[in-house]
Design a protein around this motif. Sequence first.
Motif, PDB file in Angstrom:
ATOM      1  N   ASN A 186       9.054  62.974  95.286  1.00 36.18           N
ATOM      2  CA  ASN A 186       9.168  61.861  94.350  1.00 36.18           C
ATOM      3  C   ASN A 186       7.624  61.671  93.751  1.00 36.18           C
ATOM      4  O   ASN A 186       6.694  61.895  94.634  1.00 36.18           O
ATOM      5  CB  ASN A 186       9.469  60.546  95.060  1.00 36.18           C
ATOM      6  CG  ASN A 186       9.162  59.272  94.380  1.00 36.18           C
ATOM      7  OD1 ASN A 186       7.922  58.973  94.221  1.00 36.18           O
ATOM      8  ND2 ASN A 186      10.137  58.776  93.540  1.00 36.18           N
ATOM      9  N   SER A 187       7.396  61.375  92.329  1.00 34.33           N
ATOM     10  CA  SER A 187       6.159  61.573  91.897  1.00 34.33           C
ATOM     11  C   SER A 187       5.278  60.597  92.505  1.00 34.33           C
ATOM     12  O   SER A 187       3.980  60.774  92.528  1.00 34.33           O
ATOM     13  CB  SER A 187       6.199  61.323  90.354  1.00 34.33           C
ATOM     14  OG  SER A 187       6.920  62.431  89.765  1.00 34.33           O
ATOM     15  N   TYR A 188       5.787  59.338  92.662  1.00 35.18           N
ATOM     16  CA  TYR A 188       4.713  58.270  93.409  1.00 35.18           C
ATOM     17  C   TYR A 188       4.307  58.818  94.854  1.00 35.18           C
ATOM     18  O   TYR A 188       3.154  58.377  95.445  1.00 35.18           O
ATOM     19  CB  TYR A 188       5.359  57.317  93.432  1.00 35.18           C
ATOM     20  CG  TYR A 188       4.219  56.130  93.709  1.00 35.18           C
ATOM     21  CD1 TYR A 188       3.399  55.823  92.770  1.00 35.18           C
ATOM     22  CD2 TYR A 188       4.284  55.278  94.900  1.00 35.18           C
ATOM     23  CE1 TYR A 188       2.105  54.854  93.033  1.00 35.18           C
ATOM     24  CE2 TYR A 188       3.456  54.311  95.259  1.00 35.18           C
ATOM     25  CZ  TYR A 188       2.263  54.012  94.215  1.00 35.18           C
ATOM     26  OH  TYR A 188       1.366  53.052  94.332  1.00 35.18           O
ATOM     27  N   ILE A 189       5.038  59.701  95.643  1.00 34.12           N
ATOM     28  CA  ILE A 189       4.553  60.378  96.910  1.00 34.12           C
ATOM     29  C   ILE A 189       3.270  61.160  96.744  1.00 34.12           C
ATOM     30  O   ILE A 189       2.401  61.083  97.269  1.00 34.12           O
ATOM     31  CB  ILE A 189       5.763  60.865  97.611  1.00 34.12           C
ATOM     32  CG1 ILE A 189       6.927  59.624  98.091  1.00 34.12           C
ATOM     33  CG2 ILE A 189       5.277  61.704  98.679  1.00 34.12           C
ATOM     34  CD1 ILE A 189       8.002  60.616  98.782  1.00 34.12           C
ATOM     35  N   VAL A 190       3.529  61.913  95.533  1.00 30.50           N
ATOM     36  CA  VAL A 190       2.648  62.880  95.214  1.00 30.50           C
ATOM     37  C   VAL A 190       1.180  62.143  94.774  1.00 30.50           C
ATOM     38  O   VAL A 190       0.064  62.216  95.357  1.00 30.50           O
ATOM     39  CB  VAL A 190       2.919  63.806  93.955  1.00 30.50           C
ATOM     40  CG1 VAL A 190       1.741  64.653  93.725  1.00 30.50           C
ATOM     41  CG2 VAL A 190       3.854  64.790  94.578  1.00 30.50           C
ATOM     42  N   GLU A 191       1.505  61.114  94.105  1.00 32.46           N
ATOM     43  CA  GLU A 191       0.388  60.418  93.678  1.00 32.46           C
ATOM     44  C   GLU A 191      -0.166  59.709  94.862  1.00 32.46           C
ATOM     45  O   GLU A 191      -1.547  59.351  95.032  1.00 32.46           O
ATOM     46  CB  GLU A 191       0.867  59.272  92.717  1.00 32.46           C
ATOM     47  CG  GLU A 191      -0.191  58.358  92.058  1.00 32.46           C
ATOM     48  CD  GLU A 191       0.021  57.545  90.967  1.00 32.46           C
ATOM     49  OE1 GLU A 191      -0.464  56.426  90.609  1.00 32.46           O
ATOM     50  OE2 GLU A 191       1.345  58.081  90.323  1.00 32.46           O
ATOM     51  N   ARG A 231       4.930  58.323 107.774  1.00 29.38           N
ATOM     52  CA  ARG A 231       4.730  57.134 107.003  1.00 29.38           C
ATOM     53  C   ARG A 231       3.763  57.476 106.125  1.00 29.38           C
ATOM     54  O   ARG A 231       2.608  57.518 106.493  1.00 29.38           O
ATOM     55  CB  ARG A 231       4.714  55.967 107.768  1.00 29.38           C
ATOM     56  CG  ARG A 231       4.490  54.499 107.067  1.00 29.38           C
ATOM     57  CD  ARG A 231       4.098  53.544 107.984  1.00 29.38           C
ATOM     58  NE  ARG A 231       4.516  52.291 107.381  1.00 29.38           N
ATOM     59  CZ  ARG A 231       3.593  51.717 106.505  1.00 29.38           C
ATOM     60  NH1 ARG A 231       2.554  52.240 105.914  1.00 29.38           N
ATOM     61  NH2 ARG A 231       4.115  50.393 105.746  1.00 29.38           N
ATOM     62  N   ILE A 232       3.773  57.217 104.761  1.00 28.27           N
ATOM     63  CA  ILE A 232       2.832  57.269 103.839  1.00 28.27           C
ATOM     64  C   ILE A 232       2.693  55.976 103.145  1.00 28.27           C
ATOM     65  O   ILE A 232       3.492  55.424 102.538  1.00 28.27           O
ATOM     66  CB  ILE A 232       2.775  58.289 102.748  1.00 28.27           C
ATOM     67  CG1 ILE A 232       3.116  59.716 103.646  1.00 28.27           C
ATOM     68  CG2 ILE A 232       1.759  58.385 101.890  1.00 28.27           C
ATOM     69  CD1 ILE A 232       3.301  60.896 102.854  1.00 28.27           C
ATOM     70  N   SER A 233       1.548  55.233 103.333  1.00 29.25           N
ATOM     71  CA  SER A 233       1.370  53.992 102.613  1.00 29.25           C
ATOM     72  C   SER A 233       1.099  53.914 101.211  1.00 29.25           C
ATOM     73  O   SER A 233       0.517  54.910 100.610  1.00 29.25           O
ATOM     74  CB  SER A 233      -0.001  53.026 103.464  1.00 29.25           C
ATOM     75  OG  SER A 233       0.302  52.990 104.742  1.00 29.25           O
ATOM     76  N   ASP A 234       1.678  52.863 100.362  1.00 25.37           N
ATOM     77  CA  ASP A 234       1.535  52.747  98.911  1.00 25.37           C
ATOM     78  C   ASP A 234       0.097  52.316  98.971  1.00 25.37           C
ATOM     79  O   ASP A 234      -0.303  51.154  99.497  1.00 25.37           O
ATOM     80  CB  ASP A 234       2.347  51.622  98.609  1.00 25.37           C
ATOM     81  CG  ASP A 234       2.238  51.209  97.196  1.00 25.37           C
ATOM     82  OD1 ASP A 234       1.242  51.631  96.658  1.00 25.37           O
ATOM     83  OD2 ASP A 234       3.256  50.836  96.628  1.00 25.37           O
ATOM     84  N   PRO A 235      -0.642  53.113  97.998  1.00 24.86           N
ATOM     85  CA  PRO A 235      -2.299  52.855  98.037  1.00 24.86           C
ATOM     86  C   PRO A 235      -2.492  51.458  97.353  1.00 24.86           C
ATOM     87  O   PRO A 235      -3.443  50.888  97.619  1.00 24.86           O
ATOM     88  CB  PRO A 235      -2.788  53.797  96.994  1.00 24.86           C
ATOM     89  CG  PRO A 235      -1.351  54.517  96.468  1.00 24.86           C
ATOM     90  CD  PRO A 235      -0.352  54.271  97.380  1.00 24.86           C
ATOM     91  N   GLY A 236      -1.411  50.975  96.586  1.00 26.40           N
ATOM     92  CA  GLY A 236      -1.613  49.519  95.928  1.00 26.40           C
ATOM     93  C   GLY A 236      -0.939  48.437  96.787  1.00 26.40           C
ATOM     94  O   GLY A 236      -1.226  47.490  96.491  1.00 26.40           O
ATOM     95  N   TYR A 237      -0.392  48.649  98.095  1.00 23.35           N
ATOM     96  CA  TYR A 237       0.179  47.681  98.718  1.00 23.35           C
ATOM     97  C   TYR A 237       0.311  48.414 100.211  1.00 23.35           C
ATOM     98  O   TYR A 237       1.763  48.853 100.271  1.00 23.35           O
ATOM     99  CB  TYR A 237       1.351  47.185  98.069  1.00 23.35           C
ATOM    100  CG  TYR A 237       2.065  45.928  98.723  1.00 23.35           C
ATOM    101  CD1 TYR A 237       1.142  44.837  99.167  1.00 23.35           C
ATOM    102  CD2 TYR A 237       3.416  45.694  98.798  1.00 23.35           C
ATOM    103  CE1 TYR A 237       1.505  43.599  99.407  1.00 23.35           C
ATOM    104  CE2 TYR A 237       3.815  44.539  99.353  1.00 23.35           C
ATOM    105  CZ  TYR A 237       2.693  43.484  99.596  1.00 23.35           C
ATOM    106  OH  TYR A 237       3.450  42.291 100.088  1.00 23.35           O
ATOM    107  N   PRO A 238      -0.583  48.732 100.892  1.00 25.80           N
ATOM    108  CA  PRO A 238      -0.432  49.249 102.346  1.00 25.80           C
ATOM    109  C   PRO A 238       0.870  49.043 103.022  1.00 25.80           C
ATOM    110  O   PRO A 238       1.098  50.073 103.903  1.00 25.80           O
ATOM    111  CB  PRO A 238      -1.731  49.494 102.763  1.00 25.80           C
ATOM    112  CG  PRO A 238      -2.802  48.995 101.933  1.00 25.80           C
ATOM    113  CD  PRO A 238      -1.842  48.041 100.817  1.00 25.80           C
ATOM    114  N   SER A 239       1.111  47.801 103.095  1.00 19.48           N
ATOM    115  CA  SER A 239       2.265  47.388 103.997  1.00 19.48           C
ATOM    116  C   SER A 239       3.593  48.185 103.742  1.00 19.48           C
ATOM    117  O   SER A 239       4.707  48.051 104.615  1.00 19.48           O
ATOM    118  CB  SER A 239       2.438  45.940 103.812  1.00 19.48           C
ATOM    119  OG  SER A 239       2.947  45.530 102.633  1.00 19.48           O
ATOM    120  N   VAL A 240       3.697  48.706 102.522  1.00 17.77           N
ATOM    121  CA  VAL A 240       4.969  49.462 102.214  1.00 17.77           C
ATOM    122  C   VAL A 240       4.769  50.902 102.128  1.00 17.77           C
ATOM    123  O   VAL A 240       3.847  51.463 102.158  1.00 17.77           O
ATOM    124  CB  VAL A 240       4.979  49.283 100.501  1.00 17.77           C
ATOM    125  CG1 VAL A 240       6.364  50.037  99.957  1.00 17.77           C
ATOM    126  CG2 VAL A 240       5.429  47.594 100.308  1.00 17.77           C
TER     127      VAL A 240
END
Length: 293
Positions: A186-191, A231-240
Amino acid sequence: MELNSYFQGLLSNIEPSPTAVKKAKKAHEDLRTFLKTDDEISKADPDSYLSGSYARDTALNTIKDVDVILLIDLDHKTTEPAVVIAWIQASLQKNYSKVVAQGRSVQVTTGTDFDLDVVPSVPISHRNGPVWIPDRDAHAWVATHPKGQLAFGVQKNDATDGFYKHLVKIMKHWKDRLPTEAARANSYIVESLVAESLVSTPASYGRAVVDILRSIHTRYAPYLAAGSVPRISDPGYPSVNVTKRWKFHEFSAFMKEIQSAAKTAGSALEEEDKNASVIVWKKLFGDKFRPKE
């Protein structure tokens, strides 16, 4: 060799065209006007803003679609996600002929064959903060923070002198060229992987690509032996956790390509002959890897 002029040419070749940008702009502006004025949706005090790669300036080529976050006032604790999605779908069908309900959004295809994903959302505390969005399949509302993602991208890009967003595009282009669908994360995983791997302003694009690939492999290869997805955290919302839907066979296929690409990029960077270096870099980026015309 670093071949910065070739990387700049690559970026020029994968950037969305002015025509694609103009098409996307008109499509989302028309849609957002409709959402604001529709008789039904207007009852929920709607507001909207853009999200996704188009909004974060990490989209490639023709721009596949645009995500529109639709903020509305409702009690998410007593409203089923499927009900909200069906309600928005019914309103959109008054103005668009092709409207499809999806797991977390309603997809609209315009008369110019451009897709827009309308994501209903409910503020968790205030309208500039995190939001609840529906997950129809899970029969639940899940937390996310699109505005946090946008803010992170701006801050990270500024902190790296503009390299961050360019490197996201470069790595997404590499990902899109992988030979199997399973490996194309998924592109957002790569981002997100680029975000955590790029810790400072790099000396060049070539060195940054090598460092990113090696960093990903070093950090996540141990999970292969354990048979688990990290688990890879969302850089804009690390709890996700952005990898919660990533299957192990997909993660494994991606990591195999990461390992191979790290070796290839390292060889390309160390190669002292320009023509030979170009040939090796093209194994990763194809014929679009050429000087800017």
